[in-house]
Design an enzyme around this catalytic site. Structure first.
Site, PDB file in Angstrom:
ATOM      1  N   GLY A 101       0.824  -1.221   0.000  1.00 22.91           N
ATOM      2  CA  GLY A 101       0.000   0.000   0.000  1.00 22.91           C
ATOM      3  C   GLY A 101       0.849   1.257   0.000  1.00 22.91           C
ATOM      4  NE  ARG A 164      -2.687  -3.933  -0.785  1.00 21.76           N
ATOM      5  CZ  ARG A 164      -2.008  -3.501   0.280  1.00 21.76           C
ATOM      6  NH1 ARG A 164      -1.029  -4.235   0.779  1.00 21.76           N
ATOM      7  NH2 ARG A 164      -2.306  -2.350   0.846  1.00 21.76           N
ATOM      8  CB  ILE A 219      -0.036   3.955   6.289  1.00 24.86           C
ATOM      9  CG1 ILE A 219      -0.675   5.271   6.628  1.00 24.86           C
ATOM     10  CG2 ILE A 219      -1.079   2.901   6.258  1.00 24.86           C
ATOM     11  CD1 ILE A 219       0.128   6.409   6.220  1.00 24.86           C
ATOM     12  CG  ASP A 220      -1.968   0.058   8.940  1.00 25.91           C
ATOM     13  OD1 ASP A 220      -2.450   1.141   8.565  1.00 25.91           O
ATOM     14  OD2 ASP A 220      -2.365  -1.050   8.524  1.00 25.91           O
ATOM     15  N   GLY A 264      -5.790   1.333   9.668  1.00 25.07           N
ATOM     16  CA  GLY A 264      -5.238   0.548  10.772  1.00 25.07           C
ATOM     17  C   GLY A 264      -5.901  -0.802  10.763  1.00 25.07           C
TER      18      GLY A 264
HETATM   19  N1  LIG Z   1       4.960 -14.278   2.884  1.00 26.30           N
HETATM   20  C1  LIG Z   1       5.331 -13.657   1.758  1.00 26.30           C
HETATM   21  N2  LIG Z   1       6.341 -14.164   1.012  1.00 26.30           N
HETATM   22  C2  LIG Z   1       6.732 -13.550  -0.126  1.00 26.30           C
HETATM   23  N3  LIG Z   1       6.172 -12.412  -0.592  1.00 26.30           N
HETATM   24  C3  LIG Z   1       5.177 -11.870   0.103  1.00 26.30           C
HETATM   25  C4  LIG Z   1       4.691 -12.440   1.320  1.00 26.30           C
HETATM   26  N4  LIG Z   1       3.691 -11.672   1.793  1.00 26.30           N
HETATM   27  C5  LIG Z   1       3.542 -10.660   0.902  1.00 26.30           C
HETATM   28  N5  LIG Z   1       4.430 -10.765  -0.098  1.00 26.30           N
HETATM   29  C6  LIG Z   1       4.563  -9.856  -1.258  1.00 26.30           C
HETATM   30  O1  LIG Z   1       4.927  -8.559  -0.798  1.00 26.30           O
HETATM   31  C7  LIG Z   1       4.251  -7.560  -1.551  1.00 26.30           C
HETATM   32  C8  LIG Z   1       3.566  -6.590  -0.639  1.00 26.30           C
HETATM   33  O2  LIG Z   1       2.803  -7.245   0.348  1.00 26.30           O
HETATM   34  P1  LIG Z   1       1.518  -6.596   1.007  1.00 26.30           P
HETATM   35  O3  LIG Z   1       1.087  -7.451   2.126  1.00 26.30           O
HETATM   36  O4  LIG Z   1       0.529  -6.294  -0.061  1.00 26.30           O
HETATM   37  O5  LIG Z   1       2.013  -5.161   1.508  1.00 26.30           O
HETATM   38  P2  LIG Z   1       3.010  -4.720   2.640  1.00 26.30           P
HETATM   39  O6  LIG Z   1       4.374  -5.074   2.224  1.00 26.30           O
HETATM   40  O7  LIG Z   1       2.806  -3.268   2.715  1.00 26.30           O
HETATM   41  O8  LIG Z   1       2.589  -5.436   3.889  1.00 26.30           O
HETATM   42  C9  LIG Z   1       3.312  -8.276  -2.494  1.00 26.30           C
HETATM   43  O9  LIG Z   1       3.860  -8.232  -3.804  1.00 26.30           O
HETATM   44  C10 LIG Z   1       3.237  -9.688  -1.952  1.00 26.30           C
HETATM   45  O10 LIG Z   1       3.101 -10.666  -2.982  1.00 26.30           O
HETATM   46  O1  LIG Z   2      -4.397  -0.376  -0.710  1.00 18.36           O
HETATM   47  P1  LIG Z   2      -5.467  -1.321  -0.364  1.00 18.36           P
HETATM   48  O2  LIG Z   2      -5.236  -2.639  -0.998  1.00 18.36           O
HETATM   49  O3  LIG Z   2      -6.826  -0.776  -0.581  1.00 18.36           O
HETATM   50  O4  LIG Z   2      -5.324  -1.617   1.173  1.00 18.36           O
HETATM   51  C1  LIG Z   2      -5.682  -0.782   2.203  1.00 18.36           C
HETATM   52  C2  LIG Z   2      -4.872  -1.163   3.408  1.00 18.36           C
HETATM   53  O5  LIG Z   2      -3.580  -0.723   3.259  1.00 18.36           O
HETATM   54  C3  LIG Z   2      -3.090  -0.174   4.488  1.00 18.36           C
HETATM   55  O6  LIG Z   2      -2.924   1.195   4.265  1.00 18.36           O
HETATM   56  C4  LIG Z   2      -1.833  -0.814   4.948  1.00 18.36           C
HETATM   57  O7  LIG Z   2      -1.282  -1.522   3.922  1.00 18.36           O
HETATM   58  P2  LIG Z   2       0.179  -2.112   3.911  1.00 18.36           P
HETATM   59  O8  LIG Z   2       0.169  -3.333   4.780  1.00 18.36           O
HETATM   60  O9  LIG Z   2       0.441  -2.354   2.497  1.00 18.36           O
HETATM   61  O10 LIG Z   2       1.094  -1.067   4.451  1.00 18.36           O
HETATM   62  C5  LIG Z   2      -4.164  -0.467   5.505  1.00 18.36           C
HETATM   63  O11 LIG Z   2      -4.241   0.476   6.518  1.00 18.36           O
HETATM   64  C6  LIG Z   2      -5.383  -0.595   4.664  1.00 18.36           C
HETATM   65  O12 LIG Z   2      -6.260  -1.506   5.241  1.00 18.36           O
END
Ligand SMILES: Nc1ncnc2c1ncn2[C@@H]1O[C@H](COP(=O)(O)OP(=O)(O)O)[C@@H](O)[C@H]1O
Ligand SMILES: O=P(O)(O)OC[C@H]1O[C@](O)(COP(=O)(O)O)[C@@H](O)[C@@H]1O
Ligand SMILES: [Mg+2]
Length: 483
Positions: A101, A164, A219-220, A264
């Site tokens: 995000g 994502r 952001i969270d 959040g």
């Molecule tokens: N357990 C994991 N192993 C490998 N890649 C992951 C895993 N979890 C998430 N990713 C990859 O990391 C990227 C971002 O993950 P996401 O959960 O959307 O956001 P954030 O990194 O902000 O938590 C995505 O491209 C996703 O495929």
């Molecule tokens: O961008 P999307 O897929 O609508 O997701 C929104 C979510 O992203 C967040 O901003 C946090 O996302 P990340 O884990 O990617 O940092 C949350 O607070 C919110 O629930």
């Protein structure tokens, strides 16, 4: 060094319970690599700084509160420029990717990695991977130089785009290898850092001299160990605008209620800090603090009382709060491409519940306004203080990469820049501890019910001491432990 050694935590112990949770280095799995003097020693700005280079033995304690006979505890390697580097400037081919995000400050971090590489180390080959992880194998790259990134910090979002899902380790590592990239800067949250960890492991397994450096983004503020995440400050500031609007609306009408939903997913830091920053909020609801609506000590009773006392009220609710109350009837949980749970709109739900309650009672008529600024707080450019923070994080990542460290995340720990192993960033989620001082400060400032009985609190303490999911810290945002 074999694959198993590459993925094993690097723990170094010392006297009096000293533990260093170290990060990997090229020398762990490639022998006889040449080193070079750090070009910063001849840099007109840095060469005059006394002790600019970080001592190889410098480490930073995770906890700064010490007891006379207590162990020295866990430490992390101090971030910063080293006397020797493992790359010649013309040998570096760096890439930057942003995933997950949005967050204020992404463009500043990109800008400062590019400028740090160019201006501090004379590196000229930097590319951007577009569209997150999947961009490694499905998109063209973007050439990045100080001109291209000159004013991007004034814009929200990421000039590289993000996504994502789409993490395919083999395809990503093949692309890094085929393109001859040897420094990979990955900006993203907990999911992204999990992805970085497996990319690092695969690169090391192939014996490649390629750095993987993570810059934590959320952001969270739900990433453990670090004091706070970049962009958080900006998001909290931006949230004030929504709270102000809710307050103006609520106090301008009889029995006005302003409801503001803030981001959040699992951690209520934005809601908690926005509430503490505003002083106009009467009730703050976060995922970590279960609440109930009906009966004595419930939300409805509190709303009624506050309206009688003040004639208006403002409720801030984090998007992950109260999910258990209204998602019980749902059979399956939808997930996004990264596997994150998609949440129901708790703001709309609670607004409707409050309206229904007062309509049913027929005692008091209310005027409720629901404000949902969601993406507005994360799509803005970072404020001045976050810009400085992003700059230091980016420079710390560049110094670490040039010094041959890999498989690390940069982060501020007790106000010092450190290199943290990926597993420490991904193994837990940082959450508000509702039996800690910061939440107590909030409860005392809003005077809202805690929704906890003494029995719950004892249980909560037990859960926290045995739980390995929650990052239990002394206070709810580490940087404020000195309060
Ligand atoms: N357990 C994991 N192993 C490998 N890649 C992951 C895993 N979890 C998430 N990713 C990859 O990391 C990227 C971002 O993950 P996401 O959960 O959307 O956001 P954030 O990194 O902000 O938590 C995505 O491209 C996703 O495929
Ligand atoms: O961008 P999307 O897929 O609508 O997701 C929104 C979510 O992203 C967040 O901003 C946090 O996302 P990340 O884990 O990617 O940092 C949350 O607070 C919110 O629930
Ligand atoms: Mg995440």
């Amino acid at each position: 060094m074999g694959h198993s050694a590459v993925s094993k935590a690097k723990i170094i112990t010392g006297d009096y319970g000293y533990v260093l949770e170290d990060v990997p280095h090229f020398s762990d799995y490639i022998s006889n690599l040449p080193t070079y003097p750090n070009p910063l020693q001849d840099h007109p700005a840095y060469s005059v700084v006394k002790q600019y280079f970080v001592d190889a033995d410098d480490t930073i304690p995770q906890k700064v509160i010490a007891h006379k006979n207590g162990p020295r505890g866990i430490h992390f390697r101090r971030g910063g420029a080293r006397q020797k580097v493992y790359f010649r400037s013309d040998e570096v081919h760096a890439c930057i990717v942003t995933c997950g995000g949005l967050c204020p400050g992404l463009n500043t971090v990109i800008r400062e990695i590019v400028c740090g590489l160019y201006h501090m180390y004379g590196v000229k080959k930097v590319i951007g991977i577009e569209g997150g992880y999947k961009g490694f194998y499905s998109r063209n790259t973007m050439l990045l130089d100080p001109k291209v990134v000159n004013d991007i910090h004034k814009r929200g979002g990421t000039i590289l785009g993000t996504s994502r899902g789409g993490h395919d380790t083999k395809k990503i590592v093949d692309s890094i290898q085929d393109r001859g990239i040897n420094q990979v800067y990955i900006i993203g949250g907990d999911g992204t850092q999990k992805g970085s960890a497996v990319i690092y492991e695969e690169l090391a397994r192939r014996g490649l001299k390629v750095v993987v450096a993570g810059i934590p983004k959320t952001i969270d503020n739900d990433i453990p160990v670090i004091d706070r995440s970049f962009g958080f400050d900006t998001a909290v500031e931006e949230a004030q605008r929504a709270i102000n609007a809710a307050h103006v609306e609520a106090e301008s009408i009889e029995n006005g209620i302003g409801v503001v939903k803030l981001m959040g997913r699992y951690s209520g830091f934005i809601a908690m800090h926005a509430t503490l920053g505003s002083r106009d909020v009467d009730c703050c609801l976060i995922p970590e603090s279960p609440f109930y609506l009906e009966g004595a000590g419930g939300l409805f009773e509190f709303v009624e009382r506050r309206l009688k006392e003040n004639g208006h009220m403002v409720i801030v609710i984090a998007e992950g709060a109260g999910q258990d109350l209204f998602s019980q009837s749902m059979k399956s949980v939808d997930r996004d491409a990264s596997g994150n749970k998609l949440l129901q709109d708790v703001g709309l739900w609670i607004s409707q519940k409050i309206k229904d309650h007062f309509a049913k009672q027929n005692k008091m008529s209310i005027n409720l306004k629901y404000i949902d600024p969601t993406y507005m707080i994360r799509a803005v450019p970072s404020n001045a203080s976050d810009n400085v923070y992003c700059t230091l994080l980016a420079q710390s990542a560049v110094h670490g990469a040039m010094a041959g460290y890999t498989g690390f995340t940069v982060g501020l720990v007790n106000g010092r820049h450190t290199y943290i192993p990926f597993n420490r960033i991904t193994e837990k989620q940082h959450k508000v501890v509702i039996t800690d001082r910061m939440w107590a400060r909030l409860l005392s400032s809003t005077n809202q019910p805690s929704f906890l009985s003494t029995k719950d609190m004892v249980q909560d303490e037990k859960d926290e001491s045995s739980c390995d999911v929650v990052d239990v810290v002394d206070d709810s945002v580490n940087i404020e432990t000195s309060f």
